[in-house]
Design an enzyme around this catalytic site. Structure first.
Site, PDB file in Angstrom:
ATOM      1  N   HIS A   9      24.915  -6.398 -10.987  1.00  0.00           N
ATOM      2  CA  HIS A   9      25.192  -7.097  -9.717  1.00  0.00           C
ATOM      3  C   HIS A   9      23.938  -7.118  -8.852  1.00  0.00           C
ATOM      4  CE1 HIS A   9      29.377  -8.167  -9.826  1.00  0.00           C
ATOM      5  NE2 HIS A   9      29.775  -6.918 -10.094  1.00  0.00           N
ATOM      6  N   ASP A  21      41.656 -11.224  -4.688  1.00  0.00           N
ATOM      7  CA  ASP A  21      40.479 -10.793  -5.452  1.00  0.00           C
ATOM      8  C   ASP A  21      39.363 -11.846  -5.426  1.00  0.00           C
ATOM      9  OD1 ASP A  21      38.912  -9.111  -7.134  1.00  0.00           O
ATOM     10  OD2 ASP A  21      39.673 -10.118  -8.937  1.00  0.00           O
ATOM     11  N   HIS A  30      37.983 -11.133 -11.006  1.00  0.00           N
ATOM     12  CA  HIS A  30      38.136 -10.208 -12.133  1.00  0.00           C
ATOM     13  C   HIS A  30      39.115 -10.729 -13.176  1.00  0.00           C
ATOM     14  CE1 HIS A  30      36.491  -7.431  -9.088  1.00  0.00           C
ATOM     15  NE2 HIS A  30      35.894  -6.900 -10.133  1.00  0.00           N
ATOM     16  N   TYR A  76      38.919   4.375 -18.341  1.00  0.00           N
ATOM     17  CA  TYR A  76      40.179   3.748 -17.940  1.00  0.00           C
ATOM     18  C   TYR A  76      41.356   4.520 -18.542  1.00  0.00           C
ATOM     19  CZ  TYR A  76      43.598   0.026 -17.114  1.00  0.00           C
ATOM     20  OH  TYR A  76      44.678  -0.680 -16.692  1.00  0.00           O
ATOM     21  N   TYR A 124      30.284 -14.319  -4.321  1.00  0.00           N
ATOM     22  CA  TYR A 124      31.369 -13.528  -4.915  1.00  0.00           C
ATOM     23  C   TYR A 124      32.727 -14.146  -4.566  1.00  0.00           C
ATOM     24  CZ  TYR A 124      33.094  -9.192  -7.049  1.00  0.00           C
ATOM     25  OH  TYR A 124      33.662  -8.259  -7.886  1.00  0.00           O
ATOM     26  N   GLU A 163      30.876 -11.800 -11.896  1.00  0.00           N
ATOM     27  CA  GLU A 163      31.554 -10.708 -12.606  1.00  0.00           C
ATOM     28  C   GLU A 163      31.260 -10.751 -14.104  1.00  0.00           C
ATOM     29  OE1 GLU A 163      33.641  -7.904 -12.244  1.00  0.00           O
ATOM     30  OE2 GLU A 163      32.417  -8.032 -10.425  1.00  0.00           O
ATOM     31  N   HIS A 206      27.224  -2.591 -15.439  1.00  0.00           N
ATOM     32  CA  HIS A 206      27.932  -3.642 -14.697  1.00  0.00           C
ATOM     33  C   HIS A 206      27.455  -3.668 -13.244  1.00  0.00           C
ATOM     34  CE1 HIS A 206      31.666  -6.016 -13.541  1.00  0.00           C
ATOM     35  NE2 HIS A 206      31.344  -5.481 -12.380  1.00  0.00           N
ATOM     36  N   GLU A 207      27.441  -2.489 -12.605  1.00  0.00           N
ATOM     37  CA  GLU A 207      27.083  -2.448 -11.179  1.00  0.00           C
ATOM     38  C   GLU A 207      25.616  -2.782 -10.956  1.00  0.00           C
ATOM     39  OE1 GLU A 207      31.000  -1.706 -10.734  1.00  0.00           O
ATOM     40  OE2 GLU A 207      29.484  -2.681  -9.518  1.00  0.00           O
TER      41      GLU A 207
HETATM   42  C1  LIG Z   1      35.192  -2.210  -3.987  1.00  0.00           C
HETATM   43  C2  LIG Z   1      35.122  -3.711  -3.868  1.00  0.00           C
HETATM   44  C3  LIG Z   1      35.276  -4.344  -5.256  1.00  0.00           C
HETATM   45  C4  LIG Z   1      33.953  -4.357  -5.962  1.00  0.00           C
HETATM   46  C5  LIG Z   1      34.201  -4.757  -7.399  1.00  0.00           C
HETATM   47  C6  LIG Z   1      33.115  -4.164  -8.313  1.00  0.00           C
HETATM   48  S1  LIG Z   1      31.649  -5.092  -8.347  1.00  0.00           S
HETATM   49  C7  LIG Z   1      33.617  -4.169  -9.723  1.00  0.00           C
HETATM   50  O1  LIG Z   1      33.776  -5.224 -10.314  1.00  0.00           O
HETATM   51  N1  LIG Z   1      33.855  -2.971 -10.245  1.00  0.00           N
HETATM   52  C8  LIG Z   1      34.242  -2.903 -11.626  1.00  0.00           C
HETATM   53  C9  LIG Z   1      34.163  -1.449 -12.079  1.00  0.00           C
HETATM   54  C10 LIG Z   1      34.233  -1.416 -13.571  1.00  0.00           C
HETATM   55  C11 LIG Z   1      33.218  -2.002 -14.343  1.00  0.00           C
HETATM   56  C12 LIG Z   1      33.276  -1.960 -15.729  1.00  0.00           C
HETATM   57  C13 LIG Z   1      34.364  -1.302 -16.387  1.00  0.00           C
HETATM   58  C14 LIG Z   1      35.417  -0.718 -15.588  1.00  0.00           C
HETATM   59  C15 LIG Z   1      35.352  -0.780 -14.183  1.00  0.00           C
HETATM   60  C16 LIG Z   1      35.632  -3.456 -11.823  1.00  0.00           C
HETATM   61  O2  LIG Z   1      35.885  -4.098 -12.823  1.00  0.00           O
HETATM   62  N2  LIG Z   1      36.532  -3.169 -10.861  1.00  0.00           N
HETATM   63  C17 LIG Z   1      37.947  -3.570 -11.022  1.00  0.00           C
HETATM   64  C18 LIG Z   1      38.802  -2.326 -11.097  1.00  0.00           C
HETATM   65  C19 LIG Z   1      38.380  -4.417  -9.835  1.00  0.00           C
HETATM   66  O3  LIG Z   1      37.694  -4.337  -8.768  1.00  0.00           O
HETATM   67  O4  LIG Z   1      39.378  -5.134  -9.983  1.00  0.00           O
HETATM   68 ZN   LIG Z   2      31.712  -6.225 -10.489  1.00  0.00          ZN
END
Ligand SMILES: CCCCC[C@H](S)C(=O)N[C@@H](Cc1ccccc1)C(=O)N[C@@H](C)C(=O)O
Ligand SMILES: [Zn+2]
Ligand SMILES: [Ca+2]
Length: 308
Positions: free
Chosen positions: A149, A228, A233, A195, A160, A169, A145-146
């Site tokens: 990006h 958000d 998300h 999670y 974003y 996303e 996922h990261e």
């Molecule tokens: C810190 C600023 C926010 C950046 C959000 C990052 S790109 C993101 O979307 N992170 C994912 C991490 C993730 C990916 C896949 C599976 C589980 C968790 C994300 O979904 N973050 C959630 C918790 C959110 O930011 O709401």
């Molecule tokens: Zn993300």
């Protein structure tokens, strides 16, 4: 000084031992992988619960990174390699920018930090608070996922915010599912491995059933909010569900080729969901023809979520 690329081992958060590409300098071993076909070096650091980046290299005395405080780094390093391999082997992309840039990851960022992110230059992973999340590099779908990006930022560069942000996303979730599937770990869920460690079987998101985790899966339920970044998300559930329909129709491989072409050739920074449908249709036409079942699958998938 004595220096060489080496192959070591490590234990990730799952407890499994993996082979790691490391580097030895003056008797110390580093999470520093120079083995990739092009020049992208994979480098993994720890912030030691601080917030300065990239922090310090993760090192080991005997090239076996098996202590518990090294697990998050082992995962980040190993999963970054798998994600590099996917983009290079499947799409011929040389690192996230197709220019061989190094893949830099930092783990143990912040204190009880319940998130992971790409900061424009590198991947950053929190340890989670142990209740909502365990260390976030512990799941391949988070790493993919990261890193996606980074691919998005160097191609479509989707803003974003609002629909472009939700699409941003969604692209990260889509390729996270594909990278996990490529590595024999297919599911429609995101974050299932990290999670709520105390609650087995749940996840942060589901592409099959976004509503399970309070995401819409149809334009009628688009969530208007200023939080958000405009609910990126939350509203990602809509393009996520469209992908679920498309991939169920024509499979993950063809879907991945269509999505990669749309992301890297047609989408731009302000593209919204309608633009995504058009970019995916154009990509399907380029690859399979205008009257192909692949083209029809994209049309059907987007129609099913109320777009087009
Ligand atoms: C810190 C600023 C926010 C950046 C959000 C990052 S790109 C993101 O979307 N992170 C994912 C991490 C993730 C990916 C896949 C599976 C589980 C968790 C994300 O979904 N973050 C959630 C918790 C959110 O930011 O709401
Ligand atoms: Zn993300
Ligand atoms: Ca998953």
């Amino acid at each position: 000084t004595q220096e060489a690329a080496t192959t070591g081992t490590g234990k990730g958060s799952s407890g499994e031992t993996v082979t790691l590409q490391t580097y030895q300098s003056n008797g110390t071993y580093y999470l520093y992988d120079t083995s990739k076909p092009m020049d992208g070096i994979i480098r993994t650091y720890t912030a030691n619960q601080g917030s300065s980046l990239p922090g310090n290299y993760v090192t080991d005395a005997d090239n076996n990174f098996q202590s518990s405080n090294q697990a998050a780094a082992v995962d980040a390093h190993y999963f970054a390699g798998l994600t590099y391999d996917y983009y290079y082997d499947t799409h011929g992309r040389n690192s996230y920018d197709n220019n061989g840039s190094d893949l830099i990851s930092t783990v143990h960022y912040g204190s009880n930090f319940n998130n992971a992110f790409w900061n424009g230059s590198q991947m950053v992973y929190g340890d989670g608070d142990g209740s909502t999340f365990s260390p976030l590099s512990g799941s391949l779908d988070v790493v993919a996922h990261e890193l996606t990006h980074a691919v998005t930022d160097t191609t479509a560069n989707l803003v974003y915010q609002d629909q472009p942000g939700a699409l941003n996303e969604s692209m990260s979730d889509v390729f996270a599912v594909i990278v996990e599937a490529e590595n024999g770990d297919f599911d429609w869920q995101l974050g299932e491995d990290i999670y709520t460690p105390g609650t087995p079987g749940d996840a942060l998101r589901s592409l099959e059933n976004p509503e399970l985790y309070d995401q819409p899966s149809h334009m009628d339920d688009y969530y208007n909010t200023s939080a958000d970044n405009g609910g990126v998300h939350t509203n990602s559930g809509i393009p996520n569900k469209a992908f679920y329909y498309i991939a169920n129709d024509i499979g993950l491989d063809k879907s991945g080729d269509i999505y990669y072409r749309a992301l890297t050739s047609y989408l731009t920074s302000q593209s919204d969901f309608e633009d995504a449908r058009n970019a995916l249709l154009q990509s399907a036409e380029d690859l399979y023809g205008a009257n192909s079942t692949e083209y029809q699958a994209v049309s059907d998938g987007y129609a099913a979520v109320g777009i087009g």
